[in-house]
Write an enzyme that holds these catalytic residues in place. Sequence first.
Site, PDB file in Angstrom:
ATOM      1  N   ASP A 161       0.840  -1.205   0.000  1.00 23.60           N
ATOM      2  CA  ASP A 161       0.000   0.000   0.000  1.00 23.60           C
ATOM      3  C   ASP A 161       0.872   1.252   0.000  1.00 23.60           C
ATOM      4  OD1 ASP A 161      -2.520  -1.567   0.489  1.00 23.60           O
ATOM      5  OD2 ASP A 161      -1.388  -2.096   2.278  1.00 23.60           O
ATOM      6  N   HIS A 189      -4.832  -3.548   6.050  1.00 26.03           N
ATOM      7  CA  HIS A 189      -4.581  -3.747   4.607  1.00 26.03           C
ATOM      8  C   HIS A 189      -5.918  -4.134   3.971  1.00 26.03           C
ATOM      9  CE1 HIS A 189      -2.800  -4.868   0.831  1.00 26.03           C
ATOM     10  NE2 HIS A 189      -3.127  -6.140   0.961  1.00 26.03           N
TER      11      HIS A 189
HETATM   12  C1  LMR Z   1      -3.118  -6.708  -2.930  1.00 24.98           C
HETATM   13  O1  LMR Z   1      -3.284  -5.707  -2.232  1.00 24.98           O
HETATM   14  O2  LMR Z   1      -2.884  -6.632  -4.137  1.00 24.98           O
HETATM   15  C2  LMR Z   1      -3.187  -8.065  -2.297  1.00 24.98           C
HETATM   16  O3  LMR Z   1      -3.469  -7.940  -0.942  1.00 24.98           O
HETATM   17  C3  LMR Z   1      -4.153  -8.975  -2.980  1.00 24.98           C
HETATM   18  C4  LMR Z   1      -5.584  -8.510  -2.862  1.00 24.98           C
HETATM   19  O4  LMR Z   1      -6.461  -9.330  -2.576  1.00 24.98           O
HETATM   20  O5  LMR Z   1      -5.849  -7.331  -3.075  1.00 24.98           O
END
Ligand code: LMR
Length: 329
Positions: A161, A189
């Site tokens: 991120d 996340h």
């Molecule tokens: C991402 O951020 O790309 C990974 O965590 C996979 C997802 O499911 O988004």
Amino acid sequence: MKAPIRVAVTGAAGQIGYALLFRIASGQLFGKDQPVILHLVEVPPVMGALDGVEMELDDCAFPTLAGVVKADSDHLEDGFADCNFVLCVGSVPRKAGMERGDLIRINGPIFTNTGKAIQAAAAKDVRIVVVGNPCNTNCLIAMANAPDIPRDRWYAMMMLDENRAVSQLAKKSGMTVADVKNMTIWGNHSATQYPDFYNATIGGKPAADVIGDESWLQDTFIETVQKRGAAVIQARGASSAASAANACIDTVKNIITPTPAGESFSAAICSDGSYGIDEGLICSFPLTSDGSNWSIKQGVKQNEWAQAKVDATVAELKEERDTVKDLLP
Ligand code: LMR
């Protein structure tokens, strides 16, 4: 030559694993003078494919690769034996239309055994980075099932991120990614994460002043970063792999390297109650490292609008914790 360190990677034959292993084996993560023994862990049906990955590792003849150990997920303790790092990549990925939290009851239970096996078998100095989603809560589950491992050894990956946010700010401002500093991601996340542009700088100046468009920052920028994983799934038909592996490398590098003065990096760690965030939640903060231990950067100020964003992502972490209560002994 230094003594080898042991690094376990779960989901080693998966897409992220495939993008990760060769970088670790080649010395890109721990340095050209640091031999590494890779412990490759996979679910039983994929062990055949893992043989192929091992062959390819052999065929690279990396001077820094001092050995390969393979184990299936029915024998996790063999997989994690004496490991100094455990990178928990293996999990069921989300598909288009899902949020990461939708995986909580599918992937969460895997992390009870992961935590137990790490505690039983890993090296005394083990550090763990959880990548498999929902990574914050999976990390919480593993940590709760490994009570003898100090809580400051557990990390969930937020650098994907942070890197996404840095890249968006660099593009918008016409500056380079190296000009963007202190681009902290707070919280989970997930689509509630808060990319803290107010405290980021570009070329040493506040990012908001350089960009000069607060509504773009509050709306487009934040939403782009929050939903980038879903956008990648939509475009690729599969979740991010190379960028996730890269972020895992960046996370471990940030942990083992003293953070340059005045800078910070994002990782979700076990909250010590800083910023009023519940102790024990695996929440992302601005961190610094002295090369082995992290500290939460203190004194970061939020305005009312930003504080509401932090509160929302922390509230989601608490909800996720409640959803997996039965997996937290
Ligand atoms: C991402 O951020 O790309 C990974 O965590 C996979 C997802 O499911 O988004």
